[in-house]
Scaffold this motif. Sequence first.
Motif, PDB file in Angstrom:
ATOM      1  N   GLU A 105       0.881  -1.158   0.000  1.00  0.00           N
ATOM      2  CA  GLU A 105       0.000   0.000   0.000  1.00  0.00           C
ATOM      3  C   GLU A 105       0.928   1.220   0.000  1.00  0.00           C
ATOM      4  O   GLU A 105       1.369   1.678   1.050  1.00  0.00           O
ATOM      5  CB  GLU A 105      -0.914  -0.004   1.223  1.00  0.00           C
ATOM      6  N   VAL A 106       1.224   1.718  -1.202  1.00  0.00           N
ATOM      7  CA  VAL A 106       2.270   2.731  -1.367  1.00  0.00           C
ATOM      8  C   VAL A 106       1.731   4.146  -1.158  1.00  0.00           C
ATOM      9  O   VAL A 106       0.710   4.531  -1.731  1.00  0.00           O
ATOM     10  CB  VAL A 106       2.905   2.618  -2.772  1.00  0.00           C
ATOM     11  N   THR A 107       2.429   4.904  -0.341  1.00  0.00           N
ATOM     12  CA  THR A 107       2.099   6.312  -0.129  1.00  0.00           C
ATOM     13  C   THR A 107       2.492   7.112  -1.364  1.00  0.00           C
ATOM     14  O   THR A 107       3.620   6.992  -1.863  1.00  0.00           O
ATOM     15  CB  THR A 107       2.852   6.861   1.095  1.00  0.00           C
TER      16      THR A 107
ATOM     17  N   LEU B 205       3.511   5.168  -8.209  1.00  0.00           N
ATOM     18  CA  LEU B 205       3.483   6.454  -7.507  1.00  0.00           C
ATOM     19  C   LEU B 205       2.713   6.318  -6.194  1.00  0.00           C
ATOM     20  O   LEU B 205       3.179   6.692  -5.143  1.00  0.00           O
ATOM     21  CB  LEU B 205       2.865   7.534  -8.397  1.00  0.00           C
ATOM     22  N   GLY B 206       1.531   5.775  -6.236  1.00  0.00           N
ATOM     23  CA  GLY B 206       0.729   5.535  -5.042  1.00  0.00           C
ATOM     24  C   GLY B 206      -0.372   4.563  -5.397  1.00  0.00           C
ATOM     25  O   GLY B 206      -1.205   4.878  -6.249  1.00  0.00           O
ATOM     26  N   THR B 207      -0.382   3.387  -4.771  1.00  0.00           N
ATOM     27  CA  THR B 207      -1.293   2.350  -5.234  1.00  0.00           C
ATOM     28  C   THR B 207      -1.300   1.149  -4.294  1.00  0.00           C
ATOM     29  O   THR B 207      -0.535   1.102  -3.323  1.00  0.00           O
ATOM     30  CB  THR B 207      -0.872   1.889  -6.650  1.00  0.00           C
ATOM     31  N   LYS B 208      -2.154   0.164  -4.589  1.00  0.00           N
ATOM     32  CA  LYS B 208      -2.203  -1.088  -3.849  1.00  0.00           C
ATOM     33  C   LYS B 208      -2.022  -2.241  -4.831  1.00  0.00           C
ATOM     34  O   LYS B 208      -2.763  -2.341  -5.813  1.00  0.00           O
ATOM     35  CB  LYS B 208      -3.540  -1.238  -3.116  1.00  0.00           C
TER      36      LYS B 208
ATOM     37  N   LYS C  69      -5.478  -1.307  -6.952  1.00  0.00           N
ATOM     38  CA  LYS C  69      -5.872   0.105  -7.048  1.00  0.00           C
ATOM     39  C   LYS C  69      -4.714   0.921  -7.574  1.00  0.00           C
ATOM     40  O   LYS C  69      -3.554   0.651  -7.259  1.00  0.00           O
ATOM     41  CB  LYS C  69      -6.288   0.616  -5.651  1.00  0.00           C
ATOM     42  N   GLY C  70      -5.018   1.953  -8.380  1.00  0.00           N
ATOM     43  CA  GLY C  70      -3.990   2.837  -8.897  1.00  0.00           C
ATOM     44  C   GLY C  70      -3.436   2.363 -10.227  1.00  0.00           C
ATOM     45  O   GLY C  70      -4.165   1.837 -11.066  1.00  0.00           O
ATOM     46  N   SER C  71      -2.143   2.540 -10.437  1.00  0.00           N
ATOM     47  CA  SER C  71      -1.509   2.090 -11.677  1.00  0.00           C
ATOM     48  C   SER C  71      -0.051   1.749 -11.398  1.00  0.00           C
ATOM     49  O   SER C  71       0.590   2.355 -10.534  1.00  0.00           O
ATOM     50  CB  SER C  71      -1.600   3.167 -12.765  1.00  0.00           C
TER      51      SER C  71
END
Length: 385
Positions: free
Chosen positions: A222-224, A243-246, A264-266
């Motif tokens: 789970e990236v900030t 960049l920010g995602t799961k 989630k995210g990319s």
Amino acid sequence: MKPDNTQKLIVKYITNSISAKELEKLDKLIQEPINEKEFWDFIKTNYRIDYNMKEFNTGESKKRLLDTIRMDKRVVFRRKFRKIFKYAAFAIFFLGMGYFIKQQLYKEHNKKTIVPKESFITLELGNGNVKVISEDGSSSVKDSQGEIVGSQVGKKLVYKKKNRSEKWVYNTLNVPYGKQFNLELSDGTVVYLNAGTSLKYPVKFLDGGQREVFLDGEAFFEVTENKKSPFIVNSGDMNVRVLGTKFNVSAYPEERNKVVVLVKGSVELYDKNRKKDRVGTTALKPGMKGNFDVERKNITTEPVITSIYTSWVDGELVFRNMAFSKILKRLERRYDVTIINKNVKLDNVEFNASFGNMPVGQIMEYFKSVYGIDYTVDQDRITIE
């Protein structure tokens, strides 16, 4: 009615691997008195349980059923419960009964006792020192100047967002077979580490540099978000840039494919040896899986049900069209046991099954009862005949 077929349905129900069609079939069978007697005789004989209607509350069972229907987001299960909703009374009864049986099974000692190895989570510090992490305790992580840079409580280690470090210092967290652990990095990124996983990471991400960690094994990230500093997961020849995602990364050294599943995210996948070549970069959208073939160095993608690949974070085991050899390897990691398969014809046979927090002995009994796969046990060694 064939008794062996009925017994298979019973075992599938108890292990949460029964399909909607099979559940409907079991419903019809159990309504006949002679089949109902066989049902309870089988439970009593094979699981040493005398069932008592007073052992569970029907109202509570109904609540658990409805909670399951509302909360389970997996497509396969939504379809399953829609199909069997007309059998609600039957399902409520069986949910309560099944819960009671499973609770009793946990209390029973299987005659084939499996004793896992004793292993420990370790943290290798920047100076080369290694400390053992106690999952039941707490500890502090200090830098070379004696300053506390992180704190561990139970199964989670959290690094301070601010410390005085002005150079790149790396720690390495090693999670052995049979264990799982959580980590929060200095930028707030949370990492869930699966069994048999090693993660090398900076004690502090310095300003102006990319955030890069090194993974062997499997982890859910789970990236900030930080647009000025991309987050890179380095796993051998494959890199994942975010960049920010799961997302989930499975990159065990012994496996041919490294797998990334985006929730989630990319994210972008690429061969680190071609990182400047944008032609070799593959972008994923939520609900997609990326496969990096270690030998061929190519990447393929496909849509998937992401919860199948992330279920391990919640302590579940879900196998979908998975070869028996891969299932056994997952069981080895999860339970820290050695499994020797002498029946090599089974290696490439694919199975579908879902298990919660079950002992490995109970899972082996499932394969034995449903598929006739026999095995023997010697301490932490399981041999499939």
